[in-house]
Write an enzyme that holds these catalytic residues in place. Sequence first.
Site, mmCIF file in Angstrom:
data_model
loop_
_atom_site.group_PDB
_atom_site.id
_atom_site.type_symbol
_atom_site.label_atom_id
_atom_site.label_comp_id
_atom_site.label_asym_id
_atom_site.label_seq_id
_atom_site.Cartn_x
_atom_site.Cartn_y
_atom_site.Cartn_z
ATOM 1 N N ARG A 236 30.386 53.933 -35.211
ATOM 2 C CA ARG A 236 28.989 53.462 -34.873
ATOM 3 C C ARG A 236 29.241 52.674 -33.734
ATOM 4 O O ARG A 236 30.254 51.722 -33.748
ATOM 5 C CB ARG A 236 28.567 52.715 -36.192
ATOM 6 N N GLU A 265 21.623 53.140 -29.128
ATOM 7 C CA GLU A 265 21.369 54.566 -28.424
ATOM 8 C C GLU A 265 19.821 54.846 -28.373
ATOM 9 O O GLU A 265 19.061 54.344 -29.310
ATOM 10 C CB GLU A 265 21.990 55.553 -29.570
ATOM 11 N N HIS A 283 26.642 60.851 -28.917
ATOM 12 C CA HIS A 283 26.430 61.111 -30.398
ATOM 13 C C HIS A 283 26.448 62.565 -30.915
ATOM 14 O O HIS A 283 25.296 62.908 -31.606
ATOM 15 C CB HIS A 283 25.259 60.254 -30.828
HETATM 16 C C1 DGY Z 1 26.061 60.490 -39.474
HETATM 17 O O1 DGY Z 1 25.931 61.492 -40.123
HETATM 18 O O2 DGY Z 1 26.190 59.298 -39.963
HETATM 19 C C2 DGY Z 1 26.280 60.779 -37.923
HETATM 20 O O3 DGY Z 1 26.527 59.674 -37.263
HETATM 21 C C3 DGY Z 1 25.341 61.642 -37.507
HETATM 22 O O4 DGY Z 1 26.076 62.704 -36.817
#
Ligand code: DGY
Length: 317
Positions: A236, A265, A283
């Site tokens: 993240r 984002e 992402h």
């Molecule tokens: C998640 O599943 O947490 C991812 O960041 C989405 O790809």
Amino acid sequence: MAPKLLITRKLPPDVLARAARTYDVEYNTDDSLWDNAQLAARAVGKDALLATVTDRLGAEAIERLPQSVRIIASFSVGTDHIDVEAARLRGIAVTNTPDVLTDATAEIALLLILGAARGAAAGMASIREGTWANWAPTGMLGISLTGKRLGILGMGRIGRATARRARAFSMEIHYHNRRRVEADEGATWHESFDGLLRVSDILSVHCASTPETRKLIDARALALLPRGAIVVNTARGDIIDDDALIAALQIGQVAAAGLDVFNNEPNIDPRYRTQANAFLLPHLGSATLETRNAMGFRALDNLDDFFAGREPRDRVG
Ligand code: DGY
């Protein structure tokens, strides 16, 4: 009567088709992002939400949801976009989709490691912009992975899958986790975060975003890395302090970064865009059709369990 399900984003066709066989579904036909008021209005009369990481389900959004909503099945492994405690207080169950995106995300971690180490962003720019003059013995030199120490911050499913793949590149694997992991792929455990930083030629971030990990990769942490280290993040964006990382990239304390996730984002810190030693992806960690199908099916499995009176296997709250 089929439970009423609100699906907040456009999902792959096979997932939507399966959802429609079991649920009375309302779709997001134009795939737009809904604010709290729009979400609350759409959720009227619904029993369940199938939501994604773009739904910011903080305390206020949860508070506004109608009483009919009993479960939020997130189409994600991360649940930092949901105030799980606020949901619990409202009696709303929360589930996620672990396991099914592990391999896809580890693949992206390796892509970032390679892209950052070998200067892929600058190389591609020279081709696209027509500035590649010629092959040069001392031009565009990257960093070899062979024999380098990969520091994995957070040895969960994705951290371990990344470690397995990195072994194929003859890297030495180190990790920091609160506890030593039994199936740690033969990697070296560092009890302290600082201990991991000191040996990480390449640091790959795989921990969850929590109040404790927010801005964990700050100026102090970056200064502990060996000079010229590489920083990679598939977890993240908020685990990294952008000011600190950009400064470290500018002075060479960090030679290159590979980032798939960002603060705020998609409105990322614009300084990254002009940083030639930053290899950036939007992402894409779980972005394969196979994986997105599997995430959708897993979210539906959780809903099926819930409405059949069973404990959903991925209940997180
Ligand atoms: C998640 O599943 O947490 C991812 O960041 C989405 O790809």
